[in-house]
Design an enzyme around this catalytic site. Structure first.
Site, PDB file in Angstrom:
ATOM      1  N   ASP A  54       0.725  -1.142  -0.031  1.00 61.78           N
ATOM      2  CA  ASP A  54      -0.009   0.093  -0.069  1.00 61.78           C
ATOM      3  C   ASP A  54       0.933   1.247  -0.087  1.00 61.78           C
ATOM      4  O   ASP A  54       1.606   1.637   1.180  1.00 61.78           O
ATOM      5  CB  ASP A  54      -0.806   0.097   1.320  1.00 61.78           C
ATOM      6  CG  ASP A  54      -1.899   1.316   1.320  1.00 61.78           C
ATOM      7  OD1 ASP A  54      -1.416   2.158   0.376  1.00 61.78           O
ATOM      8  OD2 ASP A  54      -2.618   1.378   2.270  1.00 61.78           O
ATOM      9  N   TYR A 145      -9.785  15.503  -6.188  1.00 54.83           N
ATOM     10  CA  TYR A 145      -8.969  14.640  -7.138  1.00 54.83           C
ATOM     11  C   TYR A 145      -8.310  15.504  -7.962  1.00 54.83           C
ATOM     12  O   TYR A 145      -7.108  15.375  -8.272  1.00 54.83           O
ATOM     13  CB  TYR A 145     -10.124  13.697  -7.873  1.00 54.83           C
ATOM     14  CG  TYR A 145      -9.158  13.120  -8.992  1.00 54.83           C
ATOM     15  CD1 TYR A 145      -8.410  11.947  -8.617  1.00 54.83           C
ATOM     16  CD2 TYR A 145      -9.290  13.252 -10.393  1.00 54.83           C
ATOM     17  CE1 TYR A 145      -7.678  11.334  -9.772  1.00 54.83           C
ATOM     18  CE2 TYR A 145      -8.778  12.671 -11.352  1.00 54.83           C
ATOM     19  CZ  TYR A 145      -7.824  11.553 -10.885  1.00 54.83           C
ATOM     20  OH  TYR A 145      -7.432  10.952 -11.953  1.00 54.83           O
ATOM     21  N   ALA A 147      -7.446  18.619  -7.429  1.00 54.87           N
ATOM     22  CA  ALA A 147      -6.303  19.352  -6.704  1.00 54.87           C
ATOM     23  C   ALA A 147      -5.059  18.465  -6.452  1.00 54.87           C
ATOM     24  O   ALA A 147      -4.172  18.841  -6.393  1.00 54.87           O
ATOM     25  CB  ALA A 147      -7.133  19.906  -5.376  1.00 54.87           C
ATOM     26  N   ALA A 148      -5.465  17.048  -5.947  1.00 53.51           N
ATOM     27  CA  ALA A 148      -4.357  16.285  -5.932  1.00 53.51           C
ATOM     28  C   ALA A 148      -3.473  16.050  -6.992  1.00 53.51           C
ATOM     29  O   ALA A 148      -2.252  15.924  -6.733  1.00 53.51           O
ATOM     30  CB  ALA A 148      -5.075  15.054  -5.454  1.00 53.51           C
ATOM     31  N   ILE A 178      -9.442   8.017 -20.678  1.00 51.32           N
ATOM     32  CA  ILE A 178      -8.836   6.584 -21.281  1.00 51.32           C
ATOM     33  C   ILE A 178      -9.940   5.479 -21.121  1.00 51.32           C
ATOM     34  O   ILE A 178     -10.197   4.959 -20.015  1.00 51.32           O
ATOM     35  CB  ILE A 178      -7.410   6.224 -20.397  1.00 51.32           C
ATOM     36  CG1 ILE A 178      -6.523   7.465 -20.454  1.00 51.32           C
ATOM     37  CG2 ILE A 178      -6.824   4.832 -21.093  1.00 51.32           C
ATOM     38  CD1 ILE A 178      -6.018   7.624 -21.724  1.00 51.32           C
TER      39      ILE A 178
END
Length: 241
Positions: A54, A145, A147-148, A178
């Site tokens: 992880d 998402y 911003a990350a 995709i």
């Protein structure tokens, strides 16, 4: 002699496609991911080495780095995804819910790359590459998402200046839509899919091979003077100048 390549999030989707592309060229490839069973199946299918990890867990990343061996030539930070798609959409979320959602995407997309890169940086040999996969969503970063992924692009640009003196390059790839992946977790409507394709200039969805080939190029001798950049692979859905 082939290179040693590490692909995080290599058990499926884009990570699997990237790992397969490097392996097809004769490179030694290691893939990581949280799902041990899926990782093992993928490893057997494309002839790569799996390490269950992880990438958001510092202790697991440290253990993975120990198992990796002393040398590395290419790091592909692929682990991540939009964690908002894994949770029910909340109407009028509380501040605690907002914080949890944002932390989840930052952990999954930013910390995974930062922790992995930090853990293996001293293994990368001169001529090596760090390639981090972002998203077209970084250009419209109202969500956690987006911003990350925007943070990833900025971090990669800074990383390039740090690793350049070591003979390393650092670049980011920003895919558009995709097809043939499970990114949307089955939540992509046909109307939205059509809109995403209509936004391109070449009238088609991207394919995993588009990202795999771009990643392979950025790790090649022909790309040694490309560093600190974000390459947009989206058929023109977002253009730069």
């Amino acid at each position: 002699m082939g290179r040693i390549v590490l692909v995080t999030g290599g058990g499926s989707g884009l990570g699997k496609a990237v790992a397969a592309r490097f392996r097809a060229s004769g490179d030694t490839v290691i893939i990581t991911g949280r799902n041990a069973d899926r990782l093992a199946r993928t490893a057997a299918e494309i002839d790569v080495r799996p390490i269950t990890c992880d990438a958001a867990d510092p202790s697991q990343v440290a253990q993975m780095a120990d198992e990796l061996g002393p040398d590395l030539d290419v790091l592909v930070n692929m682990a991540g995804g939009n964690t908002d798609l894994d949770r029910p959409e909340a109407q009028n979320p509380s501040l605690e819910q907002v914080m949890t959602a944002w932390r989840a995407n930052l952990d999954a997309n930013v910390l995974t790359a930062v922790l992995t890169t930090t853990a293996v940086l001293d293994k990368l040999r001169p001529g090596g590459s760090v390639i981090t996969v972002g998203s077209i969503g970084a250009e419209h970063a109202a969500s956690s998402y987006g911003a990350a992924k925007a943070a990833l692009a900025a971090w990669t640009a800074g990383l390039s200046s740090e690793v350049g003196p070591q003979g390393l390059t650092a670049n980011s790839i920003a895919p558009g839509y995709i097809a043939e992946t499970d990114f949307f977790r089955g939540k992509l409507s046909e109307q939205r899919r059509t809109a995403l394709i209509d936004a391109t200039h070449n009238g088609r969805a991207g394919h995993p091979s588009d990202i795999a080939e771009t990643t392979f190029f950025l790790a090649s001798e022909g790309a040694r003077h490309i560093t600190g950049q974000t390459l947009h692979v989206n058929g023109g859905a977002h253009t730069t100048r």
